[in-house]
Design a protein around this motif. Structure first.
Motif, short mmCIF file in Angstrom:
data_model
loop_
_atom_site.label_atom_id
_atom_site.label_comp_id
_atom_site.label_asym_id
_atom_site.label_seq_id
_atom_site.Cartn_x
_atom_site.Cartn_y
_atom_site.Cartn_z
N GLY A 1 0.83 -1.21 0.00
CA GLY A 1 0.00 0.00 0.00
C GLY A 1 0.86 1.25 0.00
O GLY A 1 2.02 1.22 0.42
N TYR B 1 -3.72 0.84 -3.18
CA TYR B 1 -2.80 -0.25 -3.51
C TYR B 1 -2.92 -0.52 -5.01
O TYR B 1 -3.86 -0.05 -5.66
CB TYR B 1 -3.19 -1.55 -2.75
N ARG C 1 -10.24 -5.42 0.98
CA ARG C 1 -9.59 -4.94 -0.26
C ARG C 1 -10.69 -4.59 -1.25
O ARG C 1 -11.48 -5.45 -1.64
CB ARG C 1 -8.67 -6.01 -0.85
N SER D 1 -6.61 3.34 6.00
CA SER D 1 -6.59 2.72 4.67
C SER D 1 -5.52 3.34 3.79
O SER D 1 -5.12 4.50 4.01
CB SER D 1 -7.93 2.93 3.98
N THR D 2 -5.09 2.60 2.78
CA THR D 2 -4.23 3.18 1.74
C THR D 2 -4.65 2.63 0.37
O THR D 2 -5.18 1.52 0.29
CB THR D 2 -2.74 2.80 1.90
N TYR E 1 -7.20 -0.44 0.05
CA TYR E 1 -7.19 -1.46 1.11
C TYR E 1 -7.73 -0.75 2.34
O TYR E 1 -7.05 0.09 2.94
CB TYR E 1 -5.78 -2.00 1.32
#
Ligand code: HEM
Length: 303
Positions: A128, A236, A174, A233-234, A245
């Motif tokens: 991420g 990806y 995800r 969250s990040t 994600y």
């Protein structure tokens, strides 16, 4: 009083521009002693990286049968009124590895992978990243309405007096974006999907805020109390497959599940979250992230 010395190191370390997510299933025929020894090696400090360790419901019961957090449960598939669903891909253990430098993160990933090689199999191995403005790949800033300062602890940590105090209930999902479809929307339509302006990141107000916007579905108050969660969250992914994600911590699992049901339209108003037209949940798991002390106690007996 809750303080950040209680929770696992790194929970509040922001922005966390680099991250790696490892979800794993434990081999059933390996002893608990071997697993605990592997986990202990896996989480040894790595310069520049935080390695947080979380457990699925079954794995926690296996490794720590003497007590459990009251609401810990496996994630079950959720189906919505309007044809949307969120799949369950529950595994046993989850490593959230994060920091600022991708090279440091990779050192930690290799350490965890090597330690766990003989006791577990990876079910998710995902990188991420975050850009400077924390914009998701949709172009909207993500994380703005997160609680700030000590309010993050109130939102994220199981309160004192409850089993697992100082730990967290965690959701990971995800999401795969359909950016081509999203980019065909006008700017106004995109902003109505999210519930904020894109460039200025201002929340839409009054009649301008549709009940189907993502913010309308997830900004929940019960008896006047905001059901805040703490999101880390990040984005990806690569050129072909990419998304968000989703990673969130909560003091109470219901805060998370209410938001998911509202996104799915399982409410009296029946509105689902229009964000789901442009993003699909591909995985879903609930975890318990024990407090720093509870994790130390669990791993103390390991060789
Ligand atoms: C495709 C997946 C998702 C994307 C791209 C996304 C993106 C965003 C964006 C851009 C915002 C507005 C800015 C902010 O306050 O952060 C937001 C808000 C929020 N999202 Fe998500 N999100 C996703 C999934 C989820 C899920 C699964 C949940 C709940 C379990 C969730 C909970 C929230 C909450 C609580 C807020 C703040 C609402 C408020 O109080 O204003 N999001 N999200």
């Amino acid at each position: 009083m809750l303080s950040d010395a209680i929770c696992q190191a790194g929970l509040l370390e922001e922005p966390g521009r680099s991250a790696h997510y490892l979800e794993m299933n434990l081999h059933p025929d390996v002893s608990n002693e071997q697993i605990l020894a592997a986990l202990k090696t896996a989480v040894q400090p790595v310069s520049g990286a935080f390695i947080a360790l979380c457990f699925g419901s079954d794995a926690w019961d296996r490794l720590n049968p003497s007590w459990r957090p009251a609401q810990l449960q496996p994630f079950r598939q959720l189906d919505g009124k309007n044809g949307y669903s969120m799949p369950a891909t529950q595994s046993d253990v989850y490593f959230w590895i994060h920091g600022e430098d991708q090279g440091d993160i990779m050192d930690a990933v290799l350490q965890v992978h090597e330690a766990m090689r003989d006791v577990a199999v990876c079910t998710l191995d995902l990188n991420g990243f975050k850009n400077r403005e924390a914009r998701d790949l949709t172009g909207f800033v993500d994380g703005t309405a997160n609680p700030k300062g000590d309010k993050r602890l109130d939102a994220a940590l199981i309160p004192e007096g409850e089993p697992g105090a100082g730990g967290s209930y965690v959701l990971t999902q995800r999401w795969q974006h359909h950016l081509q479809a999203f980019s065909h929307l006008s700017l106004h339509e995109q902003e109505q999907v999210i519930g904020r302006t894109k460039s200025g990141n201002v929340e839409l107000e009054g009649d301008a805020m549709p009940p189907t916007s993502h913010v309308s579905r997830t900004d929940v108050k019960i008896d006047g109390v905001g059901q805040k969660i703490y999101r880390r969250s990040t984005p990806y992914g690569g050129a072909d497959e990419h998304g968000l994600y989703f990673l969130a911590f909560a003091c109470d699992l219901k805060r998370i599940s209410i938001q998911l049901e509202r996104m799915l339209g399982n409410t009296d108003d029946g509105f689902s979250d229009y964000l789901m037209k442009y993003s699909t949940a591909k995985t879903g798991a609930y975890w318990f992230m024990p407090s720093r002390a509870d994790l130390e106690t669990l791993l103390a007996g390991a060789a």
